[in-house]
Design an enzyme around this catalytic site. Structure first.
Site, short mmCIF file in Angstrom:
data_model
loop_
_atom_site.label_atom_id
_atom_site.label_comp_id
_atom_site.label_asym_id
_atom_site.label_seq_id
_atom_site.Cartn_x
_atom_site.Cartn_y
_atom_site.Cartn_z
N HIS A 156 -5.21 10.99 23.77
CA HIS A 156 -4.97 12.23 24.51
C HIS A 156 -4.49 11.96 25.93
O HIS A 156 -3.68 12.74 26.47
CB HIS A 156 -6.21 13.13 24.55
N SER A 179 -4.35 24.58 18.76
CA SER A 179 -3.59 24.32 19.97
C SER A 179 -2.11 24.23 19.62
O SER A 179 -1.70 23.33 18.87
CB SER A 179 -4.07 23.03 20.63
N HIS A 239 -3.73 27.80 23.32
CA HIS A 239 -4.79 27.35 22.40
C HIS A 239 -5.87 28.42 22.29
O HIS A 239 -5.95 29.35 23.09
CB HIS A 239 -5.36 25.98 22.81
#
Length: 346
Positions: free
Chosen positions: A290, A210, A314
């Site tokens: 996250h 990513s 990603h």
């Protein structure tokens, strides 16, 4: 609006998408499109590990892998990145991509012997390879015009796709998800081959790369990214590196891409191995690290709107057991997939 799944890989669904058929994403995103004849791709990570300054042995190894890449049967695309791991070792990783399995197989046998067949003074080397069917793989890009990673070997990019900007979009973009939960089966095992250590993982191991590219940003946007977003991203990457095993992340690297002259560029990416796509999804949807990354990114994008020049992408693969290869020579026990079998290594 296109489907992220190419038409030739669409099948009647037995597992439904997370959104209705009339879902309209709030902003555009795009996916890589391979030629229909491409049934598999290869993503191969060749690492050099050392402590302190780059030694002559490390420099020689990097020159050697560059020569191998440039030789007959070499990859269609490659790039190189650097990071310092949790043990304080510097790692320089050359990543290569193929869309022709036969060409890769012929190239790989001698390249493997050259890379992990004999010890080098004061350094470790490793190879991590996935060769997934394209039905086990997806990509996503925030903008067109600059493919990264495996997308650099694709025929081109899609138009705007539907399956993004919602939790579950990552899974919905993988063609196999139409009929298969892609659940993991088994546990990683260590195989000793003299000084070489190989890891036999398990079915449905997950890889994500990513990336971020801030090279086009101007002064105010660059400051906003580097001051407000990047530190939060780094915090999350460090959590996965140091404590990820508890949530199903075997290993994580937060890499800075190197330019052709070996200097740091204004591109980075996180690259991590997960026990399953589901474990990756749980971290993305609900883990505090996250959630914080997502919040910082949304604040950044809402502040700048369509004028934002940060590029994001990603690639995610859920690989079958026979599509994986992991081999390490003279690397510390937390290197890559060795972390999944660390007690056996030690």
């Amino acid at each position: 609006m296109e489907s992220a799944i190419p038409a030739h890989l669409e099948t009647p669904r037995t597992r439904h998408k997370r959104v209705p058929d009339d879902y309209q994403p709030p902003y555009p995103s795009f996916v890589a499109r391979y030629k229909p004849g491409v049934s598999r791709v290869v993503m191969a990570y060749f690492g050099v590990q050392h402590r302190g300054a780059v030694s002559a042995a490390a420099t020689e190894a990097l020159a050697e892998i560059s020569r191998l890449f440039a030789g007959e049967g070499g990859p269609t695309h490659c790039d190189r990145a650097h990071y310092v791991d949790q043990a304080g070792h510097a790692n320089i990783v050359s990543v290569a991509y193929w869309d022709d399995i036969a060409r890769f197989d012929a190239w790989f046998a001698p390249a493997r012997e050259a890379w992990t067949g004999a010890s080098r003074d004061g350094i470790g080397t490793f190879i991590e390879v996935l060769r997934p069917a394209v039905a086990r793989h997806e990509t996503l890009f925030s903008s067109l015009g600059r493919p990264e990673g495996v997308a650099a070997i694709a025929e081109g990019m899609s138009g705007e796709v539907q399956e993004h900007a919602y939790w579950g979009g990552m899974r919905d973009r993988i063609p196999l998800s139409q009929t298969d939960p892609m659940s993991p089966c088994g546990n990683p095992e260590l195989i000793r081959d003299g000084a070489r250590l190989r890891v036999k993982a398990h079915d449905n191991l997950c890889l994500i790369r990513s990336g971020q590219d801030w090279s086009d940003t101007e002064a105010s946007e660059r400051k906003l990214y580097l001051d407000d977003v990047e530190p939060v991203l780094r915090e999350g990457m460090d959590f996965l590196r140091d404590d990820g095993l508890g949530i199903g992340c075997y290993a994580n690297r937060y890499m800075q891409v190197l330019s052709a002259d070996g200097k740091a560029s204004e591109k980075s990416y996180g690259q991590s191995w997960w026990r399953s796509l589901a474990a990756l999804e749980r971290w993305a949807e609900s883990h505090p690290t996250h959630v914080k990354i997502f919040g910082a990114a949304m604040k950044y994008l809402s502040t700048l709107g369509p004028s934002a020049k940060l590029r994001l992408y990603h690639e995610v693969t859920v690989a079958a057991a026979d599509e994986q290869f992991f081999e390490y020579l003279n690397c510390h026990p937390k290197t890559g997939m060795l972390a999944a079998v660390e007690t056996a290594v030690a």
